[in-house]
Design a protein around this motif. Sequence first.
Motif, PDB file in Angstrom:
ATOM      1  N   ASP A  24     -39.065  19.908  -3.771  1.00 17.29           N
ATOM      2  CA  ASP A  24     -39.950  18.853  -3.322  1.00 17.29           C
ATOM      3  C   ASP A  24     -40.479  18.018  -4.488  1.00 17.29           C
ATOM      4  OD1 ASP A  24     -41.384  20.892  -0.737  1.00 17.29           O
ATOM      5  OD2 ASP A  24     -39.772  19.446  -0.650  1.00 17.29           O
ATOM      6  N   THR A  25     -40.191  18.416  -5.700  1.00 23.24           N
ATOM      7  CA  THR A  25     -40.739  17.734  -6.853  1.00 23.24           C
ATOM      8  C   THR A  25     -39.706  16.811  -7.460  1.00 23.24           C
ATOM      9  OG1 THR A  25     -42.153  19.621  -7.314  1.00 23.24           O
ATOM     10  CG2 THR A  25     -41.849  18.035  -9.094  1.00 23.24           C
ATOM     11  N   VAL A  26     -40.092  15.583  -7.695  1.00 22.72           N
ATOM     12  CA  VAL A  26     -39.211  14.602  -8.302  1.00 22.72           C
ATOM     13  C   VAL A  26     -39.818  14.166  -9.617  1.00 22.72           C
ATOM     14  CG1 VAL A  26     -38.263  12.284  -8.075  1.00 22.72           C
ATOM     15  CG2 VAL A  26     -38.298  13.818  -6.112  1.00 22.72           C
ATOM     16  N   TYR A  27     -38.994  14.077 -10.642  1.00 24.94           N
ATOM     17  CA  TYR A  27     -39.475  13.698 -11.959  1.00 24.94           C
ATOM     18  C   TYR A  27     -38.979  12.311 -12.317  1.00 24.94           C
ATOM     19  CZ  TYR A  27     -40.814  18.540 -12.545  1.00 24.94           C
ATOM     20  OH  TYR A  27     -41.400  19.761 -12.372  1.00 24.94           O
ATOM     21  N   VAL A  35     -35.792   7.320   0.688  1.00 20.37           N
ATOM     22  CA  VAL A  35     -34.664   7.338   1.612  1.00 20.37           C
ATOM     23  C   VAL A  35     -33.459   7.854   0.836  1.00 20.37           C
ATOM     24  CG1 VAL A  35     -33.165   6.007   3.128  1.00 20.37           C
ATOM     25  CG2 VAL A  35     -35.588   5.408   2.942  1.00 20.37           C
ATOM     26  N   VAL A  36     -33.036   9.068   1.135  1.00 15.51           N
ATOM     27  CA  VAL A  36     -31.942   9.679   0.386  1.00 15.51           C
ATOM     28  C   VAL A  36     -30.586   9.433   1.029  1.00 15.51           C
ATOM     29  CG1 VAL A  36     -33.430  11.456  -0.588  1.00 15.51           C
ATOM     30  CG2 VAL A  36     -32.218  11.909   1.544  1.00 15.51           C
ATOM     31  N   ALA A  37     -30.568   9.030   2.303  1.00 15.16           N
ATOM     32  CA  ALA A  37     -29.286   8.804   2.971  1.00 15.16           C
ATOM     33  C   ALA A  37     -29.495   7.984   4.232  1.00 15.16           C
ATOM     34  CB  ALA A  37     -28.625  10.141   3.326  1.00 15.16           C
ATOM     35  N   GLN A  38     -28.422   7.363   4.684  1.00 12.82           N
ATOM     36  CA  GLN A  38     -28.461   6.623   5.941  1.00 12.82           C
ATOM     37  C   GLN A  38     -27.123   6.740   6.635  1.00 12.82           C
ATOM     38  OE1 GLN A  38     -28.112   2.217   5.705  1.00 12.82           O
ATOM     39  NE2 GLN A  38     -28.529   2.474   3.509  1.00 12.82           N
ATOM     40  N   GLY A  39     -27.133   6.553   7.964  1.00  9.99           N
ATOM     41  CA  GLY A  39     -25.916   6.659   8.743  1.00  9.99           C
ATOM     42  C   GLY A  39     -25.978   5.796   9.982  1.00  9.99           C
ATOM     43  N   ALA A  40     -24.849   5.719  10.701  1.00 16.51           N
ATOM     44  CA  ALA A  40     -24.745   4.819  11.842  1.00 16.51           C
ATOM     45  C   ALA A  40     -24.365   5.520  13.139  1.00 16.51           C
ATOM     46  CB  ALA A  40     -23.730   3.722  11.541  1.00 16.51           C
ATOM     47  N   SER A  41     -24.260   6.857  13.108  1.00 18.71           N
ATOM     48  CA  SER A  41     -23.828   7.570  14.311  1.00 18.71           C
ATOM     49  C   SER A  41     -24.399   8.974  14.339  1.00 18.71           C
ATOM     50  CB  SER A  41     -22.293   7.650  14.352  1.00 18.71           C
ATOM     51  OG  SER A  41     -21.824   8.500  13.320  1.00 18.71           O
ATOM     52  N   ALA A  97     -25.642  17.881   4.255  1.00 21.58           N
ATOM     53  CA  ALA A  97     -25.430  17.535   2.847  1.00 21.58           C
ATOM     54  C   ALA A  97     -26.707  17.411   2.034  1.00 21.58           C
ATOM     55  CB  ALA A  97     -24.642  16.225   2.762  1.00 21.58           C
ATOM     56  N   HIS A  98     -27.843  17.201   2.685  1.00 21.03           N
ATOM     57  CA  HIS A  98     -29.074  16.911   1.952  1.00 21.03           C
ATOM     58  C   HIS A  98     -30.232  17.794   2.417  1.00 21.03           C
ATOM     59  CE1 HIS A  98     -27.323  13.204   0.303  1.00 21.03           C
ATOM     60  NE2 HIS A  98     -26.816  13.007   1.510  1.00 21.03           N
ATOM     61  N   GLU A  99     -31.168  18.002   1.528  1.00 22.11           N
ATOM     62  CA  GLU A  99     -32.437  18.620   1.895  1.00 22.11           C
ATOM     63  C   GLU A  99     -33.351  17.491   2.359  1.00 22.11           C
ATOM     64  OE1 GLU A  99     -34.201  21.072  -1.030  1.00 22.11           O
ATOM     65  OE2 GLU A  99     -32.412  22.254  -1.393  1.00 22.11           O
TER      66      GLU A  99
END
Length: 247
Positions: free
Chosen positions: A22-25, A65-71, A81-83
Amino acid sequence: MSGGTTLTSPACRRAPTGKSADTVYTGQESKTECHTLIRVAVVDDHAILRQGVVQLLADQTDIEVVAQGASGADAIDLVRAHELDVVLLDVSMPEKSGLEVMSHLLARDATLAVIILSMFPEEHYALNVLRQGALGYLNKDCEPEEIIKAIRVVAKGKRYISHRIAELLSETIDGKLGNALPHTLLSDREMQVFLRLARGEAVGQIALTLNLSVKSVSTYRARTLEKLALSTNSDLTYYALKNGVIT
């Protein structure tokens, strides 16, 4: 993946191995500039709307926003693929409805916060969507600030209840939902069976998918037909298409 896009932030990087996910540097080695981000995926088959939401969220310092999709297939792939903390999910997409996709996502990760986006008024879907596990329901006509507020609320594991949904809940308690569409009053399991029947699945296949007996599925089918005042599976499909439950 079937078309989902991964987004990376040039200003930040994920915590090194062994650090909290949860930590971003920032690019500095010092920890003094770290902060917690809410990790979001946006899934909507309308590219202009999806990009608008992505841009809106890009301006927030506490949301990534780490990812986006259309379906629906994209949504399932992105969760694998992502947390993620929050998924913004369109209720009407090609192949699978948002409700069907949501059931897949929550079966994989019950802690995932899902917000359903819809063109349809809250009266059509909101209460049923919340019963099925979504933590929020937003009409696409809502103010941009409401999307941001909803994400921050559901990321804490709380339901986001808009003013209109609060009114609907009150009307439910008071027994005033006489004008509600019948499918909004189905139970969770009835809704699952209804969606699959409406898409043409056979009772036997539904039983295998939902890990139920054929007899149980047949019982849910009978209850659903009775509650919707319909007679056949074809009637269910017509009803679902007419009311935007499936596309």
